[in-house]
Design a protein around this motif. Structure first.
Motif, PDB file in Angstrom:
ATOM      1  N   PHE A 158      33.311  45.379  32.019  1.00 29.77           N
ATOM      2  CA  PHE A 158      34.855  45.470  30.256  1.00 29.77           C
ATOM      3  C   PHE A 158      35.742  45.189  31.080  1.00 29.77           C
ATOM      4  O   PHE A 158      36.141  44.185  29.990  1.00 29.77           O
ATOM      5  N   SER A 159      36.295  45.424  31.983  1.00 30.53           N
ATOM      6  CA  SER A 159      37.776  44.742  32.144  1.00 30.53           C
ATOM      7  C   SER A 159      37.891  43.096  32.022  1.00 30.53           C
ATOM      8  O   SER A 159      38.925  42.898  31.737  1.00 30.53           O
ATOM      9  N   ASP A 160      37.038  42.381  32.984  1.00 29.37           N
ATOM     10  CA  ASP A 160      36.420  41.115  32.964  1.00 29.37           C
ATOM     11  C   ASP A 160      35.921  40.222  32.218  1.00 29.37           C
ATOM     12  O   ASP A 160      36.967  39.275  30.801  1.00 29.37           O
ATOM     13  N   ILE A 161      35.352  40.885  30.759  1.00 29.87           N
ATOM     14  CA  ILE A 161      35.482  40.422  29.273  1.00 29.87           C
ATOM     15  C   ILE A 161      35.978  41.163  28.632  1.00 29.87           C
ATOM     16  O   ILE A 161      36.989  39.974  27.848  1.00 29.87           O
ATOM     17  N   VAL A 162      37.092  41.713  28.372  1.00 33.28           N
ATOM     18  CA  VAL A 162      37.810  41.883  27.599  1.00 33.28           C
ATOM     19  C   VAL A 162      39.029  40.643  27.697  1.00 33.28           C
ATOM     20  O   VAL A 162      40.039  39.772  27.187  1.00 33.28           O
ATOM     21  N   GLY A 163      39.247  41.601  29.158  1.00 37.11           N
ATOM     22  CA  GLY A 163      40.108  40.348  30.673  1.00 37.11           C
ATOM     23  C   GLY A 163      40.279  38.720  29.557  1.00 37.11           C
ATOM     24  O   GLY A 163      41.625  37.731  29.319  1.00 37.11           O
ATOM     25  N   ARG A 164      39.098  38.385  29.580  1.00 37.64           N
ATOM     26  CA  ARG A 164      38.867  36.343  29.395  1.00 37.64           C
ATOM     27  C   ARG A 164      38.922  36.955  27.679  1.00 37.64           C
ATOM     28  O   ARG A 164      39.336  35.134  27.972  1.00 37.64           O
ATOM     29  N   ARG A 165      39.516  37.447  27.165  1.00 35.76           N
ATOM     30  CA  ARG A 165      39.620  36.976  26.233  1.00 35.76           C
ATOM     31  C   ARG A 165      40.895  37.580  25.376  1.00 35.76           C
ATOM     32  O   ARG A 165      41.498  37.178  24.798  1.00 35.76           O
ATOM     33  N   TYR A 166      41.271  38.557  25.786  1.00 36.08           N
ATOM     34  CA  TYR A 166      42.348  38.824  25.185  1.00 36.08           C
ATOM     35  C   TYR A 166      43.505  38.823  25.965  1.00 36.08           C
ATOM     36  O   TYR A 166      44.961  40.292  25.758  1.00 36.08           O
ATOM     37  N   GLY A 167      43.741  38.495  27.371  1.00 34.41           N
ATOM     38  CA  GLY A 167      44.267  38.731  28.799  1.00 34.41           C
ATOM     39  C   GLY A 167      44.977  37.835  28.627  1.00 34.41           C
ATOM     40  O   GLY A 167      45.328  36.962  29.503  1.00 34.41           O
ATOM     41  N   SER A 168      46.385  37.280  27.301  1.00 30.63           N
ATOM     42  CA  SER A 168      46.854  36.399  27.910  1.00 30.63           C
ATOM     43  C   SER A 168      47.924  36.991  28.435  1.00 30.63           C
ATOM     44  O   SER A 168      49.090  36.558  28.790  1.00 30.63           O
ATOM     45  N   VAL A 169      48.486  38.458  27.993  1.00 30.48           N
ATOM     46  CA  VAL A 169      49.821  38.583  29.191  1.00 30.48           C
ATOM     47  C   VAL A 169      49.398  39.386  30.734  1.00 30.48           C
ATOM     48  O   VAL A 169      48.731  40.463  30.214  1.00 30.48           O
ATOM     49  N   LYS A 170      50.076  38.941  31.241  1.00 36.25           N
ATOM     50  CA  LYS A 170      49.417  38.979  32.635  1.00 36.25           C
ATOM     51  C   LYS A 170      49.834  40.033  33.720  1.00 36.25           C
ATOM     52  O   LYS A 170      51.441  40.079  32.956  1.00 36.25           O
ATOM     53  N   LEU A 171      49.385  40.486  34.202  1.00 34.50           N
ATOM     54  CA  LEU A 171      50.768  41.197  35.306  1.00 34.50           C
ATOM     55  C   LEU A 171      51.506  41.200  35.812  1.00 34.50           C
ATOM     56  O   LEU A 171      50.813  39.909  36.566  1.00 34.50           O
ATOM     57  N   PRO A 172      52.159  41.820  36.354  1.00 31.71           N
ATOM     58  CA  PRO A 172      54.231  41.101  37.240  1.00 31.71           C
ATOM     59  C   PRO A 172      53.464  40.959  38.403  1.00 31.71           C
ATOM     60  O   PRO A 172      53.842  39.756  38.812  1.00 31.71           O
ATOM     61  N   PHE A 173      52.168  41.296  38.998  1.00 32.36           N
ATOM     62  CA  PHE A 173      52.285  41.659  40.589  1.00 32.36           C
ATOM     63  C   PHE A 173      50.852  40.558  40.836  1.00 32.36           C
ATOM     64  O   PHE A 173      50.398  39.726  41.714  1.00 32.36           O
ATOM     65  N   ASN A 174      49.423  40.714  39.865  1.00 31.23           N
ATOM     66  CA  ASN A 174      49.010  38.789  40.095  1.00 31.23           C
ATOM     67  C   ASN A 174      48.139  38.728  38.643  1.00 31.23           C
ATOM     68  O   ASN A 174      47.684  39.326  37.178  1.00 31.23           O
ATOM     69  N   GLU A 175      49.091  37.204  38.584  1.00 29.34           N
ATOM     70  CA  GLU A 175      48.325  36.156  37.887  1.00 29.34           C
ATOM     71  C   GLU A 175      47.098  36.546  37.094  1.00 29.34           C
ATOM     72  O   GLU A 175      46.885  35.623  36.069  1.00 29.34           O
ATOM     73  N   LYS A 176      46.470  36.820  38.082  1.00 28.28           N
ATOM     74  CA  LYS A 176      44.699  36.959  37.594  1.00 28.28           C
ATOM     75  C   LYS A 176      44.022  37.649  37.351  1.00 28.28           C
ATOM     76  O   LYS A 176      42.601  37.983  36.621  1.00 28.28           O
ATOM     77  N   ALA A 224      40.408  53.795  40.294  1.00 29.94           N
ATOM     78  CA  ALA A 224      39.961  52.491  40.128  1.00 29.94           C
ATOM     79  C   ALA A 224      40.854  50.970  39.805  1.00 29.94           C
ATOM     80  O   ALA A 224      40.663  50.329  39.994  1.00 29.94           O
ATOM     81  N   THR A 225      41.238  51.719  38.796  1.00 32.42           N
ATOM     82  CA  THR A 225      42.226  50.230  37.780  1.00 32.42           C
ATOM     83  C   THR A 225      42.966  49.900  38.518  1.00 32.42           C
ATOM     84  O   THR A 225      43.380  49.195  38.679  1.00 32.42           O
ATOM     85  N   VAL A 226      44.233  50.616  39.523  1.00 32.99           N
ATOM     86  CA  VAL A 226      45.004  50.419  40.451  1.00 32.99           C
ATOM     87  C   VAL A 226      44.240  49.892  41.242  1.00 32.99           C
ATOM     88  O   VAL A 226      45.105  48.242  42.064  1.00 32.99           O
ATOM     89  N   VAL A 227      43.089  49.625  42.394  1.00 34.91           N
ATOM     90  CA  VAL A 227      42.569  49.227  43.322  1.00 34.91           C
ATOM     91  C   VAL A 227      42.720  47.311  42.305  1.00 34.91           C
ATOM     92  O   VAL A 227      42.475  47.358  42.821  1.00 34.91           O
ATOM     93  N   GLU A 228      41.558  47.589  41.649  1.00 33.44           N
ATOM     94  CA  GLU A 228      41.101  46.942  40.978  1.00 33.44           C
ATOM     95  C   GLU A 228      42.622  45.347  40.672  1.00 33.44           C
ATOM     96  O   GLU A 228      42.317  44.460  41.086  1.00 33.44           O
ATOM     97  N   CYS A 229      43.218  45.541  39.982  1.00 31.33           N
ATOM     98  CA  CYS A 229      44.355  45.042  40.142  1.00 31.33           C
ATOM     99  C   CYS A 229      45.528  44.343  40.923  1.00 31.33           C
ATOM    100  O   CYS A 229      46.185  43.550  41.186  1.00 31.33           O
ATOM    101  N   ILE A 230      44.815  44.918  41.991  1.00 26.63           N
ATOM    102  CA  ILE A 230      45.611  44.483  43.546  1.00 26.63           C
ATOM    103  C   ILE A 230      45.369  42.693  43.395  1.00 26.63           C
ATOM    104  O   ILE A 230      43.875  42.414  43.957  1.00 26.63           O
ATOM    105  N   PRO A 231      46.038  42.166  44.525  1.00 28.91           N
ATOM    106  CA  PRO A 231      45.629  40.962  44.886  1.00 28.91           C
ATOM    107  C   PRO A 231      44.808  40.438  45.866  1.00 28.91           C
ATOM    108  O   PRO A 231      45.328  39.919  46.986  1.00 28.91           O
ATOM    109  N   VAL A 232      43.643  40.996  46.106  1.00 29.89           N
ATOM    110  CA  VAL A 232      43.240  41.134  47.044  1.00 29.89           C
ATOM    111  C   VAL A 232      41.377  40.621  47.132  1.00 29.89           C
ATOM    112  O   VAL A 232      41.172  41.132  48.020  1.00 29.89           O
TER     113      VAL A 232
END
Length: 259
Positions: A158-176, A224-232
């Protein structure tokens, strides 16, 4: 006693009815898993659904439905090996097409990002291998496997589904990654984990003390959310990092079934 002696001292016999039940359920689930992917193959091929959405819907549904099917198997512990046949066959299928031994363009388009067969050897293959590992190691009597798969299926999906549609505001440490995607991962992962734990506890496979479990599930979802956020992601795929991190944290928090 005579049957046990014929089979070997101290070795309990598995009832023929249980074996037949497990075989039938294995065939049914294998056919269902194949049909699910083929349906989204056709939807993607017909351009009725976007490739990115198809890939993540398959990601969410296949894992949730597979995990939900575990109670259909018989009670003996050997039943897990029948359930493991489903992800094992899927892994063989992905290897076959990923190595270009055979071609299935519809499958490739529906479950990969760029439509390249070799992509099947990364995220999709890691995904089914995690399913296989969870079945064999944790099975339905452990909240660790249930929570880990819930976070990988619901949270990451769901993070990918929602992020692709409403993810205009990016995380400061990971633009993806986006705030909306990360928040949805935490919420959906937490809710699916709680739902699946309720499902298995209501059937008597695990015992849940909800006053403690909800707080622990929130910590697992946060990890799990923190790990998914890390740009690795270029180094470690989400389908590996998220379930492994979840398993580690869940193991520390849910040290026994009586949690």
């Amino acid at each position: 006693m005579r049957r046990r002696l014929l089979l070997g001292v101290g070795t309990p016999a598995v009832a023929p009815a249980a074996v037949l039940q497990d075989r039938a359920i294995t065939v049914l689930i294998t056919a269902g898993a194949y049909s699910l992917v083929r349906v989204f193959d056709e939807l993607t091929e017909s351009r009725l659904i976007e490739n990115s959405l198809s890939r993540k819907v398959v990601h969410v549904l296949s894992g949730v439905l597979f995990m939900s099917s575990w109670p259909l198997f018989s009670n003996p512990t050997e039943a897990r090996y029948f359930a493991a046949v489903v992800p094992f066959l899927n892994s063989i299928r992905l290897l076959t097409y990923g190595l270009r031994l055979y071609t299935d363009e519809a499958l490739v388009k529906s479950v990969t990002r760029e439509g390249k067969p070799e992509e099947l050897l990364r995220g999709p293959l890691y995904y089914v291998l995690v399913l296989l590992f969870s079945v064999l190691v944790f099975w339905r009597e452990s909240p660790i496997g249930i929570v880990s798969l819930s976070m990988m299926n619901g949270g990451d999906g769901f993070s990918d589904i929602v992020g692709r549609r409403y993810g205009s505001v990016k995380l400061p440490f990971n633009e993806k990654k986006s705030w909306s995607g990360s928040i949805s991962m935490f919420i959906s992962g937490f809710l699916l984990s709680a739902t699946m734990m309720f499902y298995f506890s209501s059937l008597g496979y695990i015992h849940v003390i909800w006053e403690e479990a909800l707080g622990k599930l929130a910590l697992v979802a946060l990890a799990a959310t923190v790990v998914e956020c890390i740009p690795v992601t270029e180094v470690v795929d989400d389908n590996i990092s998220v379930p492994l991190a979840t398993m580690m944290v869940a193991f520390l928090l849910f040290s026994s079934n009586a949690q």
